[in-house]
Design an enzyme around this catalytic site. Structure first.
Site, PDB file in Angstrom:
ATOM      1  N   VAL A  10       0.864  -1.170   0.000  1.00 60.57           N
ATOM      2  CA  VAL A  10       0.000   0.000   0.000  1.00 60.57           C
ATOM      3  C   VAL A  10       0.905   1.226   0.000  1.00 60.57           C
ATOM      4  O   VAL A  10       1.828   1.311   0.812  1.00 60.57           O
ATOM      5  CB  VAL A  10      -0.908   0.009   1.258  1.00 60.57           C
ATOM      6  CG1 VAL A  10      -1.661   1.320   1.376  1.00 60.57           C
ATOM      7  CG2 VAL A  10      -1.882  -1.158   1.204  1.00 60.57           C
ATOM      8  N   GLN A  53      -3.266  -6.853  -7.444  1.00 63.78           N
ATOM      9  CA  GLN A  53      -3.679  -7.474  -6.180  1.00 63.78           C
ATOM     10  C   GLN A  53      -4.954  -6.845  -5.652  1.00 63.78           C
ATOM     11  O   GLN A  53      -5.048  -5.619  -5.532  1.00 63.78           O
ATOM     12  CB  GLN A  53      -2.609  -7.344  -5.088  1.00 63.78           C
ATOM     13  CG  GLN A  53      -3.039  -8.174  -3.870  1.00 63.78           C
ATOM     14  CD  GLN A  53      -2.177  -7.995  -2.638  1.00 63.78           C
ATOM     15  OE1 GLN A  53      -2.100  -6.909  -2.082  1.00 63.78           O
ATOM     16  NE2 GLN A  53      -1.518  -9.053  -2.216  1.00 63.78           N
ATOM     17  N   CYS A  66      -2.839  -9.667   4.745  1.00 59.55           N
ATOM     18  CA  CYS A  66      -2.829  -8.408   5.497  1.00 59.55           C
ATOM     19  C   CYS A  66      -3.450  -8.606   6.880  1.00 59.55           C
ATOM     20  O   CYS A  66      -4.610  -9.003   7.000  1.00 59.55           O
ATOM     21  CB  CYS A  66      -3.573  -7.309   4.738  1.00 59.55           C
ATOM     22  SG  CYS A  66      -3.508  -5.751   5.623  1.00 59.55           S
ATOM     23  N   LYS A 113      -1.774 -14.515  -1.979  1.00 61.57           N
ATOM     24  CA  LYS A 113      -0.600 -14.271  -1.127  1.00 61.57           C
ATOM     25  C   LYS A 113      -1.030 -14.524   0.316  1.00 61.57           C
ATOM     26  O   LYS A 113      -1.981 -13.906   0.794  1.00 61.57           O
ATOM     27  CB  LYS A 113      -0.132 -12.828  -1.316  1.00 61.57           C
ATOM     28  CG  LYS A 113       1.026 -12.425  -0.420  1.00 61.57           C
ATOM     29  CD  LYS A 113       1.616 -11.108  -0.905  1.00 61.57           C
ATOM     30  CE  LYS A 113       2.710 -10.604   0.011  1.00 61.57           C
ATOM     31  NZ  LYS A 113       2.199  -9.897   1.198  1.00 61.57           N
ATOM     32  N   HIS A 153       4.335 -15.400   2.596  1.00 60.65           N
ATOM     33  CA  HIS A 153       5.095 -14.544   3.514  1.00 60.65           C
ATOM     34  C   HIS A 153       5.355 -15.404   4.758  1.00 60.65           C
ATOM     35  O   HIS A 153       4.409 -15.799   5.455  1.00 60.65           O
ATOM     36  CB  HIS A 153       4.265 -13.292   3.847  1.00 60.65           C
ATOM     37  CG  HIS A 153       4.944 -12.376   4.814  1.00 60.65           C
ATOM     38  ND1 HIS A 153       4.356 -11.236   5.300  1.00 60.65           N
ATOM     39  CD2 HIS A 153       6.170 -12.417   5.398  1.00 60.65           C
ATOM     40  CE1 HIS A 153       5.179 -10.623   6.135  1.00 60.65           C
ATOM     41  NE2 HIS A 153       6.287 -11.331   6.211  1.00 60.65           N
ATOM     42  N   GLY A 176       9.309 -12.249   2.566  1.00 54.75           N
ATOM     43  CA  GLY A 176       9.565 -11.968   3.981  1.00 54.75           C
ATOM     44  C   GLY A 176      11.043 -11.851   4.284  1.00 54.75           C
ATOM     45  O   GLY A 176      11.445 -11.699   5.430  1.00 54.75           O
ATOM     46  N   GLY A 177      11.869 -11.904   3.251  1.00 57.77           N
ATOM     47  CA  GLY A 177      13.314 -11.979   3.483  1.00 57.77           C
ATOM     48  C   GLY A 177      14.069 -10.673   3.432  1.00 57.77           C
ATOM     49  O   GLY A 177      15.302 -10.660   3.429  1.00 57.77           O
ATOM     50  N   ARG A 233      10.131  -4.523   1.691  1.00 57.39           N
ATOM     51  CA  ARG A 233      10.875  -3.472   2.400  1.00 57.39           C
ATOM     52  C   ARG A 233      12.255  -3.224   1.790  1.00 57.39           C
ATOM     53  O   ARG A 233      12.751  -2.098   1.814  1.00 57.39           O
ATOM     54  CB  ARG A 233      10.984  -3.818   3.885  1.00 57.39           C
ATOM     55  CG  ARG A 233       9.641  -3.645   4.629  1.00 57.39           C
ATOM     56  CD  ARG A 233       9.662  -4.337   5.956  1.00 57.39           C
ATOM     57  NE  ARG A 233       9.950  -5.750   5.797  1.00 57.39           N
ATOM     58  CZ  ARG A 233      10.731  -6.458   6.614  1.00 57.39           C
ATOM     59  NH1 ARG A 233      11.294  -5.882   7.637  1.00 57.39           N
ATOM     60  NH2 ARG A 233      10.949  -7.739   6.392  1.00 57.39           N
TER      61      ARG A 233
HETATM   62  C1  FNR Z   1       3.102  -4.357   2.855  1.00 62.00           C
HETATM   63  N1  FNR Z   1       2.642  -5.641   2.611  1.00 62.00           N
HETATM   64  C2  FNR Z   1       1.544  -5.831   1.829  1.00 62.00           C
HETATM   65  N2  FNR Z   1       1.153  -7.089   1.467  1.00 62.00           N
HETATM   66  C3  FNR Z   1       0.122  -7.293   0.637  1.00 62.00           C
HETATM   67  O1  FNR Z   1      -0.180  -8.437   0.292  1.00 62.00           O
HETATM   68  N3  FNR Z   1      -0.584  -6.229   0.147  1.00 62.00           N
HETATM   69  C4  FNR Z   1      -0.274  -4.945   0.472  1.00 62.00           C
HETATM   70  O2  FNR Z   1      -0.910  -4.001  -0.014  1.00 62.00           O
HETATM   71  C5  FNR Z   1       0.797  -4.729   1.378  1.00 62.00           C
HETATM   72  N4  FNR Z   1       1.148  -3.458   1.777  1.00 62.00           N
HETATM   73  C6  FNR Z   1       2.332  -3.252   2.441  1.00 62.00           C
HETATM   74  C7  FNR Z   1       2.777  -1.961   2.670  1.00 62.00           C
HETATM   75  C8  FNR Z   1       4.006  -1.742   3.268  1.00 62.00           C
HETATM   76  C9  FNR Z   1       4.489  -0.334   3.470  1.00 62.00           C
HETATM   77  C10 FNR Z   1       4.798  -2.843   3.663  1.00 62.00           C
HETATM   78  C11 FNR Z   1       6.150  -2.629   4.296  1.00 62.00           C
HETATM   79  C12 FNR Z   1       4.346  -4.129   3.464  1.00 62.00           C
HETATM   80  C13 FNR Z   1       3.450  -6.795   3.016  1.00 62.00           C
HETATM   81  C14 FNR Z   1       4.564  -7.040   2.007  1.00 62.00           C
HETATM   82  O3  FNR Z   1       4.055  -7.301   0.719  1.00 62.00           O
HETATM   83  C15 FNR Z   1       5.446  -8.225   2.435  1.00 62.00           C
HETATM   84  O4  FNR Z   1       4.651  -9.362   2.560  1.00 62.00           O
HETATM   85  C16 FNR Z   1       6.159  -7.986   3.757  1.00 62.00           C
HETATM   86  O5  FNR Z   1       6.677  -6.679   3.866  1.00 62.00           O
HETATM   87  C17 FNR Z   1       7.333  -8.974   3.925  1.00 62.00           C
HETATM   88  O6  FNR Z   1       8.237  -8.883   2.849  1.00 62.00           O
HETATM   89  P1  FNR Z   1       9.651  -8.124   2.962  1.00 62.00           P
HETATM   90  O7  FNR Z   1       9.373  -6.732   3.401  1.00 62.00           O
HETATM   91  O8  FNR Z   1      10.446  -8.859   4.005  1.00 62.00           O
HETATM   92  O9  FNR Z   1      10.264  -8.227   1.620  1.00 62.00           O
END
Ligand code: FNR
Length: 469
Positions: A14, A82, A111, A150, A178, A210-211, A237
Site C-alpha cells: 500500500v 492485487q 494483510c 498471497k 510470507h 519476507g526476506g 521493504r
Molecule cells: C506491505 N505488505 C503488503 N502485502 C500485501 O499483500 N498487500 C499490500 O498491499 C501490502 N502493503 C504493504 C505496505 C508496506 C508499506 C509494507 C512494508 C508491506 C506486506 C509485504 O508485501 C510483504 O509481505 C512484507 O513486507 C514482507 O516482505 P519483505 O518486506 O520482508 O520483503
C-alpha cells in the site's frame, strides 16, 4: 501467459507499489510487479479512462474524482493486480473490470491490519478457507488470466501446508508465501523452513516472501530463494530502501535512484503525498541522523512537485513536462483538501461513506489528536460556544460502534456531521465529529486547519494506521 518460475518480483505495498515505483523496479530488473492492494468496493466504483496525455489508463472514482489505480502499457505484460476482497462475486466483477490492463490477478490473504480483517479480507480469509476457496475458484473459472493468492503462515507448518494445498486445488497458478504468522511483526525472523516445506508439498510455483532483512544485495535474493526452496522471490521493504536491489549489476546510490524515481513521478503526475512518502522511506533507511534532520526540514516542507524536484536538479524538467501536460489540457486528479490520508485506505473510507449513504451527512477525513489541541480549542468546546453565541440548541452526539471502533454523528441546527476516520475511544470519536463540524462551519482559522492538515500529512504510515485503529 506469465510464468512464476525464477522471477524477481516487486511485492504489493500500500502506497509503496504505485506506478512510478513499479516502472522503476521493472527498468532496474524486476521481472514482475504487483500493484498495491486495491479494494473491490472502491475499484468497482471507478470508471476506466484512457489518459492520452500521460499515456496511462486511469481508474477514477466517480464519486470523489480520486484516481484509484493508474497503469500504462509498459508494465501491462508484467503486472499483477492485487485485490482486497471477501466476496467471490465482487472479486470476479473487479477482475473483469481490469483484466485487459493487467497480466494476472492476486488475492491478498496476508494483510493482518484491522482495516482489512475487519471486513473479512486479508489474513481473515486464512481463517475462512471456504470463502477463500470460493473466491479463488470463481476467479479461476471466469477470468482468462493466471490467478494467485498471497498468504501468511500459521504457527503450525502442517496447517499451512494443508491450507496451501486446498488453495492449490482451486486451479490457481502460483502462491506467494510470507513466512510469518498473522501476529508476527516484520522485525521477527522470517520462517524460511516453513516456506520450504510448503514449496516441497505443492506442485504450483511458490513465491518466497519476507526476506528483506536478509537481502542487502542482488546475490542475497538468490540465496533467499534457495534457502526457501521456492520458485521465485518477492521483495517489499528491501525495495523501499533501494529499488535498485533488482539490478544484477549492483545497487545504485539512493541519490541517483531518487532522481530516476522522481522523473517517473513527474512523467506520470504522481501525487505529491505519495512521492514524498516513497522518497522519505528511502532516505530514512539510508541516511545518518544529521542528514536525516536536514532532509526532513527541506523536504517535508515542500508543497509542490517542483519544490521537491529542485533538490535533485529536476526543477526545470518538472516545469517543462507539467507545462506541456497542462497545455494539452491535463488535469491533475485531486486529493482530499485537508489530508492525504486517503492515500493509504481510500477503500475503507469508501466503505464508511457507504454506511452513511442514507443520511444527509457532511463528512471529512479528519481525526482528533489530543496533543494538538489546548483546552480552549477543543472542538467540542468550540461547537458548544458557537451554539450559545448563536442562541441555538447545543449539538447532539450519537456514537455508534462497529468492530471495536467508535464513530460519532453530530447533529446541529438540522445538519449532521461525521468523520470517515474512526477511533478506539468514544470520547475521541466525539471530538473528531466536532472537529468536522468546526471545519464545515469555518470555526477554525484557516491557518490552523492547514497546520492540522500538515501534521496529519507528515505522520508516518504506521503512525496514521495506529491512529486509525
Ligand atoms: C506491505 N505488505 C503488503 N502485502 C500485501 O499483500 N498487500 C499490500 O498491499 C501490502 N502493503 C504493504 C505496505 C508496506 C508499506 C509494507 C512494508 C508491506 C506486506 C509485504 O508485501 C510483504 O509481505 C512484507 O513486507 C514482507 O516482505 P519483505 O518486506 O520482508 O520483503
Amino acid at each position: 501467459m506469465i510464468s512464476y518460475c525464477n522471477k524477481l518480483i516487486l511485492a504489493p505495498m500500500v502506497r509503496g507499489s504505485r506506478l512510478p515505483t513499479r516502472l522503476l523496479a521493472l527498468r532496474y530488473g524486476a521481472d514482475l510487479v504487483y500493484t498495491d492492494e486495491l479494494i473491490d468496493l472502491s475499484l468497482l466504483m471507478s470508471k476506466r479512462r484512457v489518459n492520452d496525455i500521460l499515456g496511462t489508463v486511469d481508474y477514477v472514482n466517480e464519486a470523489n474524482g480520486y484516481c484509484t489505480f493508474r497503469t500504462c502499457p509498459e508494465e501491462k505484460d508484467r503486472l499483477i493486480f492485487q485485490m482486497g476482497t471477501a466476496n467471490p462475486d465482487r472479486a470476479v466483477a473487479l477482475a473483469k473490470l481490469v483484466q485487459n490492463d493487467v497480466s494476472a490477478i492476486d488475492v491478498n490473504m496476508g494483510c493482518p491490519k484491522p482495516y482489512s480483517t475487519d471486513f473479512g479480507m486479508g489474513a481473515k480469509l486464512l481463517l475462512n478457507a471456504d470463502n477463500a476457496k470460493r473466491i479463488l475458484t470463481n476467479l479461476v473459472k471466469n477470468i482468462p488470466l493466471p490467478i494467485t493468492c498471497k498468504i501468511r503462515i500459521f504457527d503450525n507448518v502442517e496447517d499451512s501446508i494443508k491450507l496451501a494445498k486446498e488453495f492449490e486445488s482451486t486451479g490457481i497458478s502460483a502462491i506467494a508465501v510470507h513466512g510469518r504468522t498473522k501476529k508476527q511483526k516484520s522485525t521477527e525472523p522470517v520462517n524460511k523452513d516453513a516456506i520450504r516445506q510448503i514449496a516441497e508439498n505443492l506442485k504450483i510455483p511458490v513465491i518466497a516472501n519476507g526476506g528483506s532483512d536478509d537481502i542487502e544485495t542482488y546475490d542475497d535474493i538468490e540465496k533467499f530463494r534457495n534457502d526457501c526452496g521456492a520458485s521465485s522471490v518477492m521483495i517489499a521493504r528491501g525495495v523501499q530502501k533501494n529499488v535498485s536491489i533488482f539490478r544484477k549489476e549492483g545497487l545504485i546510490p539512493h541519490e541517483e535512484v531518487t532522481r530516476d524515481y522522481l522523473k517517473l513521478c513527474v512523467d506520470y503526475d504522481n501525487s505529491l503525498a505519495n512521492t514524498k512518502y516513497v522518497i522519505g522511506k528511502m532516505y530514512k533507511a539510508n541516511t545518518d541522523k544529521i542528514q536525516k534532520k536536514k532532509f526532513s526540514r527541506e523536504f517535508e516542507d515542500a508543497e509542490s512537485m517542483e519544490q521537491i524536484c529542485r533538490h535533485w536538479g529536476l526543477k526545470d524538467y518538472c516545469r517543462e513536462v507539467h507545462g506541456a501536460y497542462a497545455a494539452k489540457g491535463h488535469v491533475h486528479l485531486p486529493c482530499s483538501p485537508l489530508t492525504q490520508l486517503e492515500d493509504i485506505s481510500t477503500e475503507i473510507f469508501e466503505y464508511r461513506k457507504h454506511l452513511y449513504k442514507d443520511e444527509n451527512i457532511k463528512f471529512s477525513l479528519m481525526k482528533f489528536i489530543r496533543r494538538y489541541f489546548g483546552l480552549e480549542t477543543l472542538p467540542k468546546t468550540l461547537v458548544y460556544g458557537y451554539a450559545g453565541r448563536n442562541k441555538l440548541p447545543p449539538p447532539v452526539y450519537e456514537t455508534r460502534r462497529e468492530d471495536r471502533l467508535y464513530y460519532t454523528v453530530i447533529t446541529f441546527n438540522g445538519q449532521k456531521y461525521a468523520s470517515l476516520i474512526w477511533d478506539r475511544e468514544k470520547r475521541n470519536a466525539e471530538q473528531t465529529a466536532a472537529l468536522v463540524m468546526c471545519h464545515h462551519l469555518g470555526l477554525f482559522e484557516e491557518h490552523f486547519l492547514t497546520v492540522i492538515g500538515c501534521l496529519l500529512d507528515h505522520l508516518s504510515n504506521d503512525e496514521i494506521r495506529e491512529h486509525m485503529q
